[in-house]
Design a protein around this motif. Sequence first.
Motif, short mmCIF file in Angstrom:
data_model
loop_
_atom_site.label_atom_id
_atom_site.label_comp_id
_atom_site.label_asym_id
_atom_site.label_seq_id
_atom_site.Cartn_x
_atom_site.Cartn_y
_atom_site.Cartn_z
N TRP A 27 0.84 -1.35 0.05
CA TRP A 27 -0.04 -0.05 0.14
C TRP A 27 1.20 1.36 -0.16
CZ3 TRP A 27 -1.14 4.74 2.31
CH2 TRP A 27 -2.04 5.14 2.16
N PRO A 28 0.81 2.12 -1.11
CA PRO A 28 -0.72 2.39 -1.48
C PRO A 28 -0.84 2.85 -3.27
CG PRO A 28 0.26 4.75 -1.65
CD PRO A 28 1.45 3.60 -1.17
N TYR A 29 0.71 1.65 -3.26
CA TYR A 29 0.96 1.09 -4.47
C TYR A 29 0.14 -0.07 -5.13
CZ TYR A 29 4.61 3.84 -3.20
OH TYR A 29 5.60 4.98 -3.30
N ILE A 30 -1.25 0.57 -5.60
CA ILE A 30 -2.40 -0.49 -6.26
C ILE A 30 -2.82 0.05 -7.38
CG2 ILE A 30 -4.32 -1.55 -5.80
CD1 ILE A 30 -4.46 -1.40 -3.00
N GLU A 31 -2.48 -0.80 -8.41
CA GLU A 31 -2.62 -0.18 -9.92
C GLU A 31 -4.60 0.23 -9.56
OE1 GLU A 31 -0.96 1.16 -12.20
OE2 GLU A 31 0.99 0.10 -10.63
N GLU A 32 -5.07 1.77 -10.81
CA GLU A 32 -6.36 1.76 -10.38
C GLU A 32 -7.40 0.55 -11.46
OE1 GLU A 32 -7.47 4.49 -9.81
OE2 GLU A 32 -6.03 4.35 -9.04
N GLU A 33 -6.99 -0.13 -12.16
CA GLU A 33 -8.03 -0.76 -12.85
C GLU A 33 -8.41 -1.88 -12.36
OE1 GLU A 33 -4.93 -4.96 -14.92
OE2 GLU A 33 -4.08 -2.97 -14.46
N TYR A 34 -7.53 -2.45 -10.18
CA TYR A 34 -8.16 -2.97 -9.61
C TYR A 34 -9.05 -2.58 -8.89
CZ TYR A 34 -4.45 -6.12 -11.06
OH TYR A 34 -2.84 -6.81 -12.21
N PHE A 35 -9.23 -1.23 -8.90
CA PHE A 35 -10.56 -0.32 -8.12
C PHE A 35 -11.37 -0.12 -8.84
CE2 PHE A 35 -6.48 1.93 -5.59
CZ PHE A 35 -7.04 1.20 -4.87
N THR A 36 -11.06 -0.50 -10.38
CA THR A 36 -12.39 -0.24 -11.07
C THR A 36 -13.28 -1.94 -11.21
OG1 THR A 36 -11.00 1.49 -12.70
CG2 THR A 36 -12.86 -0.10 -13.70
N GLU A 37 -12.09 -2.77 -11.06
CA GLU A 37 -13.24 -3.94 -11.04
C GLU A 37 -13.61 -4.56 -9.77
OE1 GLU A 37 -11.55 -8.98 -11.77
OE2 GLU A 37 -9.76 -7.10 -12.15
N ALA A 38 -12.94 -3.25 -8.52
CA ALA A 38 -13.13 -4.43 -7.27
C ALA A 38 -14.35 -3.49 -7.24
CB ALA A 38 -12.36 -3.22 -6.31
N ALA A 39 -14.86 -1.42 -7.27
CA ALA A 39 -15.79 -0.74 -7.06
C ALA A 39 -17.28 -1.88 -7.99
CB ALA A 39 -15.92 0.67 -8.34
N LYS A 40 -17.19 -2.69 -9.85
CA LYS A 40 -18.64 -3.15 -9.65
C LYS A 40 -18.31 -4.66 -8.66
CE LYS A 40 -16.66 -2.41 -14.84
NZ LYS A 40 -15.77 -3.20 -15.83
N ILE A 41 -17.56 -5.46 -8.55
CA ILE A 41 -17.81 -6.39 -7.60
C ILE A 41 -19.24 -6.07 -6.64
CG2 ILE A 41 -16.41 -8.70 -6.28
CD1 ILE A 41 -14.76 -8.47 -8.52
N VAL A 42 -17.84 -4.42 -6.07
CA VAL A 42 -18.88 -4.60 -4.38
C VAL A 42 -20.36 -3.80 -4.47
CG1 VAL A 42 -17.07 -5.09 -3.13
CG2 VAL A 42 -17.50 -2.77 -3.55
N GLY A 43 -20.28 -2.84 -5.97
CA GLY A 43 -21.09 -2.31 -6.75
C GLY A 43 -21.82 -0.63 -6.25
N ILE A 44 -20.38 -0.34 -6.35
CA ILE A 44 -20.38 0.87 -6.05
C ILE A 44 -20.02 1.36 -7.90
CG2 ILE A 44 -18.23 3.27 -5.49
CD1 ILE A 44 -17.23 1.22 -3.54
N PRO A 45 -21.17 2.84 -7.93
CA PRO A 45 -21.63 3.76 -8.81
C PRO A 45 -20.20 4.09 -9.21
CG PRO A 45 -23.21 2.97 -7.62
CD PRO A 45 -22.15 2.69 -7.00
N ASP A 46 -19.92 4.13 -10.67
CA ASP A 46 -19.08 5.37 -12.09
C ASP A 46 -19.10 6.90 -11.23
OD1 ASP A 46 -16.51 6.13 -11.92
OD2 ASP A 46 -16.58 5.28 -13.97
N TYR A 47 -18.71 6.90 -10.24
CA TYR A 47 -19.12 8.32 -9.39
C TYR A 47 -18.55 9.34 -11.28
CZ TYR A 47 -23.25 7.52 -6.62
OH TYR A 47 -24.96 6.72 -6.46
N ARG A 48 -16.92 8.76 -11.49
CA ARG A 48 -15.62 9.11 -11.17
C ARG A 48 -15.90 10.68 -12.39
NH1 ARG A 48 -11.76 5.44 -12.82
NH2 ARG A 48 -13.64 4.60 -13.96
N GLU A 49 -16.64 11.11 -12.98
CA GLU A 49 -17.67 11.59 -13.69
C GLU A 49 -18.77 12.66 -13.79
OE1 GLU A 49 -15.62 12.25 -16.35
OE2 GLU A 49 -14.24 11.60 -16.06
N ARG A 50 -19.30 13.50 -13.30
CA ARG A 50 -20.64 14.38 -12.48
C ARG A 50 -22.00 13.73 -13.93
NH1 ARG A 50 -21.11 19.42 -9.58
NH2 ARG A 50 -18.64 20.30 -11.33
#
Length: 305
Positions: free
Chosen positions: A281-304
């Motif tokens: 930590w904190p060297y986690i690539e963004e692709e894994y956050f993107t995948e994790a968000a889909k799995i746990v159910g966090i909507p993509d709020y990165r763009e308004r």
Amino acid sequence: MTKQIGVISDIHSNYTAFKAAAEYMIGRGITEFFLLGDYVSDTTDAVETMQYMRELMGKYKVTAIRGNREDYLLGQRKVIRGESDEPLWIYNSACGNLLYTYELLTDEDLDFFESMPISFKYDCPGYPAIICCHGSPENSRELLLAKDGSAESWLKKVDTDYIVAAHTHIQTELEAEGKHYFNTGSTGIAIHAPGQAQCLILHGYDENEPEGPSWKAELLNIPYDVDYVIDALYEKGLMDKGKWFIANNVYVLKTGKDITVDFLKKAASLQEEATKEPVTWPYIEEEYFTEAAKIVGIPDYRERA
């Protein structure tokens, strides 16, 4: 009832919620406050939060302690000064939010945090003593929860009949064997209370009361302009710097549902599985956050929207 104390914690740079909570209490006649840590990070208005905190301390009797967020920031200052070999923060979903906050603060702010204890014992003649802390009396990161027995365990350890704590973001009132645990919840990013600033008022009853001296907690949920706070995440650049972690915060602010821990653990485990190497930590690539968000159910709020 002869004494009232306002308790505010876990502001997380949400000056709008902080001010709403404090002004409500002042309107109720409160002139004494406990501030229990995690003043900054996670939303944009760290500077405004620090200014308002100092204004409050200039006008009223305020006792403040530091939380785990303040400990993180002090730790990063040591890294920058060459006093620690912990990782430097970078702008990514793991710690971009913290770096954004760090760059808004001054050395005076960090010295202020460093001067604070992580807990204190409140003694007022005629009233029961209270242990006040962010996490636990010994660790700003420790969670005291009703559901797993950790809060009750600490009640048995301390030499007072009352503990007032924070950190969990979950408002709680627990009695065990005649002892009491109160948790403020979070003023800035409340769980189970979207758009509400959570805090509490301690009502003190002195030794002249028929039932003897005691404290009772009034748990509060104060409405504030959460839409402004969410808009500011985009307009002030924190979404760009904190990425998926801030998208997660939008989800909590909108819904009151918090799956942050599961989200972060999932991102780390996905990278570990893919690379077959331990995650630093904190060297986690963004692709894994993107995948994790889909799995746990966090909507993509990165763009308004």
